[in-house]
Design an enzyme around this catalytic site. Sequence first.
Site, PDB file in Angstrom:
ATOM      1  N   ARG A 107      26.386 -10.720  67.870  1.00  0.00           N
ATOM      2  CA  ARG A 107      25.372  -9.971  67.101  1.00  0.00           C
ATOM      3  C   ARG A 107      26.123  -9.261  65.995  1.00  0.00           C
ATOM      4  NH1 ARG A 107      20.582  -6.016  69.081  1.00  0.00           N
ATOM      5  NH2 ARG A 107      19.714  -8.090  69.378  1.00  0.00           N
ATOM      6  N   HIS A 134      16.949 -14.066  64.063  1.00  0.00           N
ATOM      7  CA  HIS A 134      17.074 -13.676  65.476  1.00  0.00           C
ATOM      8  C   HIS A 134      16.493 -14.816  66.335  1.00  0.00           C
ATOM      9  CE1 HIS A 134      17.677 -11.276  68.899  1.00  0.00           C
ATOM     10  NE2 HIS A 134      16.786 -10.325  68.734  1.00  0.00           N
ATOM     11  N   GLN A 137      15.394 -14.480  70.158  1.00  0.00           N
ATOM     12  CA  GLN A 137      14.155 -13.731  70.369  1.00  0.00           C
ATOM     13  C   GLN A 137      12.942 -14.651  70.281  1.00  0.00           C
ATOM     14  OE1 GLN A 137      13.675 -10.266  70.966  1.00  0.00           O
ATOM     15  NE2 GLN A 137      11.685 -11.111  71.497  1.00  0.00           N
ATOM     16  N   ASP A 225       7.164  -5.654  64.176  1.00  0.00           N
ATOM     17  CA  ASP A 225       8.537  -5.236  64.478  1.00  0.00           C
ATOM     18  C   ASP A 225       8.764  -3.899  63.770  1.00  0.00           C
ATOM     19  OD1 ASP A 225      11.219  -5.203  65.268  1.00  0.00           O
ATOM     20  OD2 ASP A 225      11.876  -6.692  63.797  1.00  0.00           O
ATOM     21  N   CYS A 266       9.291  -7.612  69.536  1.00  0.00           N
ATOM     22  CA  CYS A 266      10.594  -7.945  70.128  1.00  0.00           C
ATOM     23  C   CYS A 266      11.221  -6.756  70.846  1.00  0.00           C
ATOM     24  CB  CYS A 266      11.541  -8.484  69.059  1.00  0.00           C
ATOM     25  SG  CYS A 266      11.957  -7.301  67.775  1.00  0.00           S
ATOM     26  N   ARG A 294      13.604 -13.233  77.452  1.00  0.00           N
ATOM     27  CA  ARG A 294      14.906 -13.352  76.787  1.00  0.00           C
ATOM     28  C   ARG A 294      15.910 -13.946  77.773  1.00  0.00           C
ATOM     29  NH1 ARG A 294      16.184 -10.208  72.418  1.00  0.00           N
ATOM     30  NH2 ARG A 294      18.062 -11.499  72.479  1.00  0.00           N
TER      31      ARG A 294
HETATM   32  N1   CP Z   1      14.859  -7.555  70.900  1.00  0.00           N
HETATM   33  C1   CP Z   1      16.178  -7.314  70.941  1.00  0.00           C
HETATM   34  O1   CP Z   1      16.993  -8.086  70.466  1.00  0.00           O
HETATM   35  O2   CP Z   1      16.501  -6.157  71.571  1.00  0.00           O
HETATM   36  P1   CP Z   1      17.951  -5.472  71.636  1.00  0.00           P
HETATM   37  O3   CP Z   1      18.260  -4.958  70.259  1.00  0.00           O
HETATM   38  O4   CP Z   1      17.788  -4.380  72.641  1.00  0.00           O
HETATM   39  O5   CP Z   1      18.957  -6.504  72.057  1.00  0.00           O
HETATM   40  N1  NVA Z   2      14.453  -6.296  63.051  1.00  0.00           N
HETATM   41  C1  NVA Z   2      15.146  -5.544  64.080  1.00  0.00           C
HETATM   42  C2  NVA Z   2      15.158  -6.322  65.348  1.00  0.00           C
HETATM   43  C3  NVA Z   2      15.833  -5.617  66.496  1.00  0.00           C
HETATM   44  C4  NVA Z   2      15.870  -6.446  67.755  1.00  0.00           C
HETATM   45  C5  NVA Z   2      16.550  -5.228  63.610  1.00  0.00           C
HETATM   46  O1  NVA Z   2      17.224  -6.112  63.072  1.00  0.00           O
HETATM   47  O2  NVA Z   2      16.974  -4.080  63.773  1.00  0.00           O
END
Ligand code: CP
Ligand code: NVA
Length: 308
Positions: A107, A134, A137, A225, A266, A294
């Site tokens: 990530r 993502h 997700q 989101d 998400c 997930r």
């Molecule tokens: N939805 C998601 O990716 O959550 P986290 O940021 O908690 O991993």
């Molecule tokens: N759009 C959000 C998703 C988090 C899971 C971010 O990137 O922070």
Amino acid sequence: MTHFLDIDKTDPADLRGMIDQAAAMKQARAGRPKGAPDDEQPLKNRMVALIFEKPSTRTRVSFDVGTRQMGGQTMVLSGSEMQLGHGETIADTARVLSRYVDLIMIRTFEDDVLLEMAEHASVPVINGLTDRSHPCQIMADILTYEEHRGTIAGKKVTWCGDGNNVFASFAHAAGQFGFDLTFAGPETLDPEMIFVEEARAKGAKVEIMRDPARAVEGADLVVTDTWVSMHDSQSAKERRHNQLRPYQVNAELMSHAKPDALFMHCLPAHRGEEVTNEVMDGPQSVIFDEAENRLHAQKAVMRWCLGV
Ligand code: CP
Ligand code: NVA
């Protein structure tokens, strides 16, 4: 090397195979304690590195638990504690990690970091979220939709809010799984048009609308989101909130969708901002199934990457 970098870069038949395998694996371990091993142990003797340059709850825990259920082991690495965060190149990090582990999930911020990691790793690399997309997700979201309502092909998904990384993966999925996608948000926060154009080129109907009530008309699934993503500047927060407030998903907005429309997010959610408690905790919401899935979806993604 079988990397899982984005939904649009993965063959539709493979995506379908992963969703079906995830559903089967979920069913096979229904009712067992979370720490109980699966009957099959396809990740036995495999080591998985989970690298986080941004915070995470779901991605971190679901990859860790999923790996262990399949018999593998994990190490969770914080980007700032690695030499990667102190000047070592991504390429060298990828080469070194490939000598120790069988699979890398990362990530990170810029998508280029993910791509460079994949280019130089000699083990599969999985995208655990970048500023751009993502994909894990949305694999969980497809699994969730289909376990509640059957195939997502031909259905209408409406996204309300920021045209961000999670939306981008929905656009990738619209092209690959064959559903229609409507974006409702302010012009200033439109998604990159490349995502929209590529989905259209694959035959998906993708619309960009400004009126949220009209956008959710006929929707089978309504999604939102956070208004401020991890990669967005906090100084833009107030401006974003002002622009996005008309796109809040509340009971009134949901009343314009199909009566049996589902609601997804998400998570993490900012209750009272992009979505109200009434919707989050209401009968159309499947947010916690989505979070659980997930785990199951990523187990299938890891198996596909490793060919096991
Ligand atoms: N939805 C998601 O990716 O959550 P986290 O940021 O908690 O991993
Ligand atoms: N759009 C959000 C998703 C988090 C899971 C971010 O990137 O922070």
